[in-house]
Motif scaffolding. Structure first.
Motif, mmCIF file in Angstrom:
data_model
loop_
_atom_site.group_PDB
_atom_site.id
_atom_site.type_symbol
_atom_site.label_atom_id
_atom_site.label_comp_id
_atom_site.label_asym_id
_atom_site.label_seq_id
_atom_site.Cartn_x
_atom_site.Cartn_y
_atom_site.Cartn_z
ATOM 1 N N PHE A 52 -43.362 100.604 54.216
ATOM 2 C CA PHE A 52 -43.803 99.903 55.421
ATOM 3 C C PHE A 52 -45.271 100.181 55.651
ATOM 4 C CE2 PHE A 52 -44.645 99.210 59.883
ATOM 5 C CZ PHE A 52 -44.074 97.970 60.073
ATOM 6 N N ALA B 271 -51.280 96.352 70.294
ATOM 7 C CA ALA B 271 -51.806 95.768 69.054
ATOM 8 C C ALA B 271 -51.493 94.284 68.995
ATOM 9 C CB ALA B 271 -51.194 96.473 67.844
ATOM 10 N N ILE C 72 -49.660 101.153 65.117
ATOM 11 C CA ILE C 72 -49.212 102.481 64.662
ATOM 12 C C ILE C 72 -48.018 102.367 63.708
ATOM 13 C CG2 ILE C 72 -50.105 103.755 66.660
ATOM 14 C CD1 ILE C 72 -47.161 103.734 67.713
ATOM 15 N N GLN C 73 -47.743 101.171 63.233
ATOM 16 C CA GLN C 73 -46.690 100.907 62.236
ATOM 17 C C GLN C 73 -45.320 101.405 62.696
ATOM 18 O OE1 GLN C 73 -49.705 102.923 60.217
ATOM 19 N NE2 GLN C 73 -49.271 101.877 58.314
ATOM 20 N N CYS C 74 -45.020 101.180 63.969
ATOM 21 C CA CYS C 74 -43.759 101.701 64.510
ATOM 22 C C CYS C 74 -42.571 100.780 64.233
ATOM 23 C CB CYS C 74 -43.888 101.911 66.014
ATOM 24 S SG CYS C 74 -44.065 100.365 66.918
ATOM 25 N N ARG C 75 -42.827 99.537 63.838
ATOM 26 C CA ARG C 75 -41.813 98.526 63.495
ATOM 27 C C ARG C 75 -41.069 97.954 64.695
ATOM 28 N NH1 ARG C 75 -38.913 100.826 58.049
ATOM 29 N NH2 ARG C 75 -40.570 102.264 57.519
HETATM 30 S S1 SF4 Z 1 -45.683 97.926 64.271
HETATM 31 FE FE1 SF4 Z 1 -45.586 98.762 66.385
HETATM 32 S S2 SF4 Z 1 -47.728 99.078 66.983
HETATM 33 FE FE2 SF4 Z 1 -47.755 97.735 65.172
HETATM 34 S S3 SF4 Z 1 -47.817 95.659 66.034
HETATM 35 FE FE3 SF4 Z 1 -45.637 96.169 65.656
HETATM 36 S S4 SF4 Z 1 -44.915 96.989 67.648
HETATM 37 FE FE4 SF4 Z 1 -47.175 97.014 67.706
#
Ligand code: SF4
Ligand code: SF4
Length: 282
Positions: free
Chosen positions: A26, A50, A71-74
């Motif tokens: 990811f 973001a 922050i790549q939180c998904r």
């Molecule tokens: S992965 Fe997380 S921080 Fe990145 S755009 Fe999606 S919700 Fe926002």
């Protein structure tokens, strides 16, 4: 002694020939704007801002994704009812400005149903990657050569970024083979590698460190926090936000934390030895 030698021989060479060949399970999210209906579920789920939606005029909507803040939180992947957001494999997305790390799509809204459909990608203001690269090259021309001395500055990081920076020096990534070395003083540095949102307590220290670095001093903002304030956002009681709120930034390395190859890629970008890749509006 014999045991150490035999162990070293057994381990062989662990240094990755091409540290950029790896792909992450990811990286940053990828939005299929054709499938997106701008319902804003992802915007509501995003903890860092973001993802942003706007209605600049009646019948029109925009949706933007800033990798500088991601922050790549998904959460957006889970939240999208249209399955238009998917995890992307991209790791190395350093660029020269926040705009170059942002993509923005424009949508037409059907007055009768209220449903939005994708119209076009927008162009954000500011120089293109090629223009920025040429500007930086001109500024450092003949000054840095193929050797780079880096002073790392923690402006308020959680230390996640520092762990990844440390990994760039391990035998797998081995940043010294590219002529890059960490130094203890900004007076000996060509580049400041700054992590963390700039906390109010660190503002003066960051400015002084910048002023102590000899010209043409290049600043690399590292991590979502360094690029945009990240999860800590900007202009709060404790944090000013991204490094560019305090000193000029030349290269942005997003990610939370960015993986070692992304940091390495950002430093090579600062040296003019690598080109910016990755998606963005510029
Ligand atoms: S992965 Fe997380 S921080 Fe990145 S755009 Fe999606 S919700 Fe926002
Ligand atoms: S970008 Fe992520 S890992 Fe780096 S300092 Fe911020 S919160 Fe920590």
């Amino acid at each position: 002694m014999f045991r150490i030698l035999s162990r070293s021989l057994k381990a062989g060479i662990v240094t990755a020939k091409d540290p950029f060949a790896d792909r992450a399970p990811f990286g940053f999210p990828v939005i299929d704007f054709e499938a997106c209906t701008a319902c804003e579920e992802c915007v509501r789920a995003c903890p860092t801002g973001a993802l942003q939606a706007d209605s600049p005029e009646p019948g029109r909507k925009t949706l933007s994704l800033s990798r500088a803040a991601c922050i790549q939180c998904r959460e957006c992947v889970e939240a999208c009812p249209e399955r238009a957001v998917r995890p992307g494999p991209e790791l190395e997305t350093a660029a020269y400005s926040r705009e170059q790390l942002t993509e923005r799509a424009s949508f037409e809204v059907d007055g009768a149903t209220g449903r939005a459909s994708f119209r076009a990608m927008e162009t954000l203001p500011g120089p293109t990657r090629e223009e920025s690269a040429a500007g930086l090259r001109e500024r450092i021309e003949g000054r840095l050569g193929r050797s780079l001395h880096v002073r790392q500055v923690d402006a308020g990081s959680c230390n996640g970024c520092e762990l990844e920076i440390l990994a760039t020096a391990n035998p797998v990534f081995d940043l010294e083979r590219f002529g890059i070395q960490f130094v203890a003083s900004p007076r000996h540095a060509d580049v400041l590698l700054v992590t963390g949102p700039v906390t109010r307590n660190m503002e003066v220290a960051v400015r002084r460190t910048y002023e102590a670095t000899p010209l043409p001093r290049v600043v690399v903002a590292t991590g979502a926090c360094g690029c945009s304030g990240g999860i800590f956002r900007e202009g709060t009681y404790a944090s000013l936000g991204g490094v560019d709120r305090v000193v000029p930034v030349d290269v942005y390395v997003p990610g939370c934390p960015p993986r070692p190859q992304a940091i390495l890629g950002g430093l090579l970008l600062a040296m003019g030895l690598r080109e910016a890749s990755g998606k963005g509006a510029r």
